[in-house]
Design a protein around this motif. Sequence first.
Motif, PDB file in Angstrom:
ATOM      1  N   TYR B  32       0.887  -1.157   0.000  1.00  0.00           N
ATOM      2  CA  TYR B  32       0.000   0.000   0.000  1.00  0.00           C
ATOM      3  C   TYR B  32       0.929   1.212   0.000  1.00  0.00           C
ATOM      4  O   TYR B  32       1.779   1.337   0.877  1.00  0.00           O
ATOM      5  CB  TYR B  32      -0.901   0.025   1.230  1.00  0.00           C
ATOM      6  CG  TYR B  32      -1.757  -1.204   1.392  1.00  0.00           C
ATOM      7  CD1 TYR B  32      -2.053  -1.688   2.661  1.00  0.00           C
ATOM      8  CD2 TYR B  32      -2.271  -1.879   0.296  1.00  0.00           C
ATOM      9  CE1 TYR B  32      -2.835  -2.817   2.827  1.00  0.00           C
ATOM     10  CE2 TYR B  32      -3.049  -3.003   0.457  1.00  0.00           C
ATOM     11  CZ  TYR B  32      -3.329  -3.470   1.721  1.00  0.00           C
ATOM     12  OH  TYR B  32      -4.098  -4.585   1.874  1.00  0.00           O
ATOM     13  N   PHE B  34       1.796   5.497  -0.597  1.00  0.00           N
ATOM     14  CA  PHE B  34       1.244   6.827  -0.353  1.00  0.00           C
ATOM     15  C   PHE B  34       2.279   7.899  -0.681  1.00  0.00           C
ATOM     16  O   PHE B  34       3.483   7.681  -0.524  1.00  0.00           O
ATOM     17  CB  PHE B  34       0.857   6.987   1.128  1.00  0.00           C
ATOM     18  CG  PHE B  34      -0.020   5.890   1.653  1.00  0.00           C
ATOM     19  CD1 PHE B  34       0.532   4.715   2.124  1.00  0.00           C
ATOM     20  CD2 PHE B  34      -1.404   6.041   1.676  1.00  0.00           C
ATOM     21  CE1 PHE B  34      -0.261   3.690   2.606  1.00  0.00           C
ATOM     22  CE2 PHE B  34      -2.200   5.024   2.157  1.00  0.00           C
ATOM     23  CZ  PHE B  34      -1.632   3.854   2.616  1.00  0.00           C
ATOM     24  N   TYR B  36       2.856  12.043   0.378  1.00  0.00           N
ATOM     25  CA  TYR B  36       2.460  13.192   1.180  1.00  0.00           C
ATOM     26  C   TYR B  36       3.356  14.372   0.823  1.00  0.00           C
ATOM     27  O   TYR B  36       4.496  14.194   0.416  1.00  0.00           O
ATOM     28  CB  TYR B  36       2.612  12.901   2.673  1.00  0.00           C
ATOM     29  CG  TYR B  36       1.634  11.894   3.227  1.00  0.00           C
ATOM     30  CD1 TYR B  36       1.886  10.534   3.131  1.00  0.00           C
ATOM     31  CD2 TYR B  36       0.456  12.313   3.853  1.00  0.00           C
ATOM     32  CE1 TYR B  36       0.994   9.607   3.638  1.00  0.00           C
ATOM     33  CE2 TYR B  36      -0.432  11.386   4.366  1.00  0.00           C
ATOM     34  CZ  TYR B  36      -0.155  10.045   4.255  1.00  0.00           C
ATOM     35  OH  TYR B  36      -1.046   9.132   4.759  1.00  0.00           O
ATOM     36  N   PHE B  46      -1.902  14.723   2.620  1.00  0.00           N
ATOM     37  CA  PHE B  46      -2.036  13.578   1.732  1.00  0.00           C
ATOM     38  C   PHE B  46      -2.169  14.045   0.287  1.00  0.00           C
ATOM     39  O   PHE B  46      -2.904  14.992  -0.001  1.00  0.00           O
ATOM     40  CB  PHE B  46      -3.275  12.788   2.145  1.00  0.00           C
ATOM     41  CG  PHE B  46      -3.682  11.728   1.192  1.00  0.00           C
ATOM     42  CD1 PHE B  46      -4.759  11.918   0.336  1.00  0.00           C
ATOM     43  CD2 PHE B  46      -3.005  10.530   1.133  1.00  0.00           C
ATOM     44  CE1 PHE B  46      -5.162  10.941  -0.551  1.00  0.00           C
ATOM     45  CE2 PHE B  46      -3.388   9.544   0.249  1.00  0.00           C
ATOM     46  CZ  PHE B  46      -4.475   9.742  -0.587  1.00  0.00           C
ATOM     47  N   LYS B  49      -2.723   7.851  -3.154  1.00  0.00           N
ATOM     48  CA  LYS B  49      -2.386   6.516  -2.652  1.00  0.00           C
ATOM     49  C   LYS B  49      -2.674   5.462  -3.701  1.00  0.00           C
ATOM     50  O   LYS B  49      -3.533   5.645  -4.577  1.00  0.00           O
ATOM     51  CB  LYS B  49      -3.172   6.209  -1.383  1.00  0.00           C
ATOM     52  CG  LYS B  49      -4.682   6.112  -1.594  1.00  0.00           C
ATOM     53  CD  LYS B  49      -5.393   5.850  -0.271  1.00  0.00           C
ATOM     54  CE  LYS B  49      -6.909   5.840  -0.481  1.00  0.00           C
ATOM     55  NZ  LYS B  49      -7.635   5.682   0.809  1.00  0.00           N
ATOM     56  N   ILE B  51      -3.680   1.458  -3.580  1.00  0.00           N
ATOM     57  CA  ILE B  51      -4.046   0.294  -2.766  1.00  0.00           C
ATOM     58  C   ILE B  51      -4.163  -0.922  -3.686  1.00  0.00           C
ATOM     59  O   ILE B  51      -3.570  -1.962  -3.446  1.00  0.00           O
ATOM     60  CB  ILE B  51      -5.369   0.524  -2.008  1.00  0.00           C
ATOM     61  CG1 ILE B  51      -5.253   1.778  -1.116  1.00  0.00           C
ATOM     62  CG2 ILE B  51      -5.745  -0.698  -1.195  1.00  0.00           C
ATOM     63  CD1 ILE B  51      -4.251   1.668  -0.008  1.00  0.00           C
ATOM     64  N   PHE B  90       7.130  13.221   0.747  1.00  0.00           N
ATOM     65  CA  PHE B  90       7.386  11.950   1.409  1.00  0.00           C
ATOM     66  C   PHE B  90       6.611  10.833   0.742  1.00  0.00           C
ATOM     67  O   PHE B  90       5.416  10.953   0.493  1.00  0.00           O
ATOM     68  CB  PHE B  90       6.966  11.998   2.880  1.00  0.00           C
ATOM     69  CG  PHE B  90       7.823  12.854   3.750  1.00  0.00           C
ATOM     70  CD1 PHE B  90       7.446  14.153   4.033  1.00  0.00           C
ATOM     71  CD2 PHE B  90       9.002  12.362   4.287  1.00  0.00           C
ATOM     72  CE1 PHE B  90       8.233  14.951   4.853  1.00  0.00           C
ATOM     73  CE2 PHE B  90       9.802  13.154   5.095  1.00  0.00           C
ATOM     74  CZ  PHE B  90       9.411  14.450   5.378  1.00  0.00           C
ATOM     75  N   ARG B  94       3.155   0.547   3.222  1.00  0.00           N
ATOM     76  CA  ARG B  94       2.772  -0.449   4.219  1.00  0.00           C
ATOM     77  C   ARG B  94       2.614  -1.791   3.511  1.00  0.00           C
ATOM     78  O   ARG B  94       1.933  -1.888   2.493  1.00  0.00           O
ATOM     79  CB  ARG B  94       1.477  -0.082   4.936  1.00  0.00           C
ATOM     80  CG  ARG B  94       1.095  -1.136   5.980  1.00  0.00           C
ATOM     81  CD  ARG B  94      -0.068  -0.693   6.831  1.00  0.00           C
ATOM     82  NE  ARG B  94      -1.370  -0.875   6.214  1.00  0.00           N
ATOM     83  CZ  ARG B  94      -2.037  -2.023   6.157  1.00  0.00           C
ATOM     84  NH1 ARG B  94      -1.514  -3.125   6.638  1.00  0.00           N
ATOM     85  NH2 ARG B  94      -3.243  -2.055   5.617  1.00  0.00           N
ATOM     86  N   SER B 103       2.530   2.542   8.571  1.00  0.00           N
ATOM     87  CA  SER B 103       3.322   2.757   7.371  1.00  0.00           C
ATOM     88  C   SER B 103       4.736   3.204   7.713  1.00  0.00           C
ATOM     89  O   SER B 103       4.982   3.759   8.780  1.00  0.00           O
ATOM     90  CB  SER B 103       2.667   3.828   6.486  1.00  0.00           C
ATOM     91  OG  SER B 103       1.373   3.433   6.084  1.00  0.00           O
ATOM     92  N   PHE B 105       7.759   5.688   6.402  1.00  0.00           N
ATOM     93  CA  PHE B 105       7.983   6.855   5.564  1.00  0.00           C
ATOM     94  C   PHE B 105       9.422   6.911   5.085  1.00  0.00           C
ATOM     95  O   PHE B 105      10.361   6.542   5.805  1.00  0.00           O
ATOM     96  CB  PHE B 105       7.671   8.141   6.344  1.00  0.00           C
ATOM     97  CG  PHE B 105       6.200   8.403   6.507  1.00  0.00           C
ATOM     98  CD1 PHE B 105       5.448   7.677   7.426  1.00  0.00           C
ATOM     99  CD2 PHE B 105       5.565   9.364   5.745  1.00  0.00           C
ATOM    100  CE1 PHE B 105       4.085   7.914   7.576  1.00  0.00           C
ATOM    101  CE2 PHE B 105       4.210   9.613   5.887  1.00  0.00           C
ATOM    102  CZ  PHE B 105       3.472   8.885   6.801  1.00  0.00           C
TER     103      PHE B 105
END
Lengths: 114, 115
Positions: B32, B34, B36, B46, B49, B51, B90, B94, B103, B105
């Motif tokens: 998963y 992401f 940021y 955010f 993402k 998934i 960033f 996960r 998660s 980073f």
Amino acid sequence: DAGITQSPRYKITETGRQVTLMCHQTWSHSYMFWYRQDLGHGLRLIYYSAAADITDKGEVPDGYVVSRSKTENFPLTLESATRSQTSVYFCAAALGGQNFETQYFGPGTRLLVL
Amino acid sequence: AQSVAQPEDQVNVAEGNPLTVKCTYSVSGNPYLFWYVQYPNRGLQFLLKYITGDNLVKGSYGFEAEFNKSQTSFHLKKPSALVSDSALYFCAVRDEYTNAGKSTFGDGTTLTVKP
């Protein structure tokens, strides 16, 4: 809608003192997190909580204590502050679950330990 | 185990040019992923993402990211950079076998867009 608030925003303390950083969310998100941000280390997870009364250690938990008696609050306590704990601390919240894992961050607390 | 790497500490681009901020990851199961963004003296926000589903993910402020499983990458892109995109970015990952919400980073990449 305030989202996540952190207090204080700035704090200066001395080594050996106990310090508590507050975090409050206006939602009812299940997950809450505490991170520290240091130059060259990005964000490192200190503790997280999946629900009220459920907490777990992250990557760098030593010297920190958390509690979560209410869903909306997640205070972080430095039991005996050390200079190495000088950092910017971020609280975050997330709904949780596979599709709701986006984290929403507070504005941060800048802590200086002298 | 999970880890994420942002190989570039700094990315500089001219306004109007395309930008790419790189991210690679390592997980045991499915990732998963992401992105940021952090503006000066602010908390993280955010962006987008991944998934499951389409490998190209579109997010806020015109950003998109492409999930590449074979290269274990999730690079952030924007077709035309703005000066206001200058910030710290960033990447986070996960592993599906890691507890939800936990998660990892990356160390962050500073993007500077010059007029």
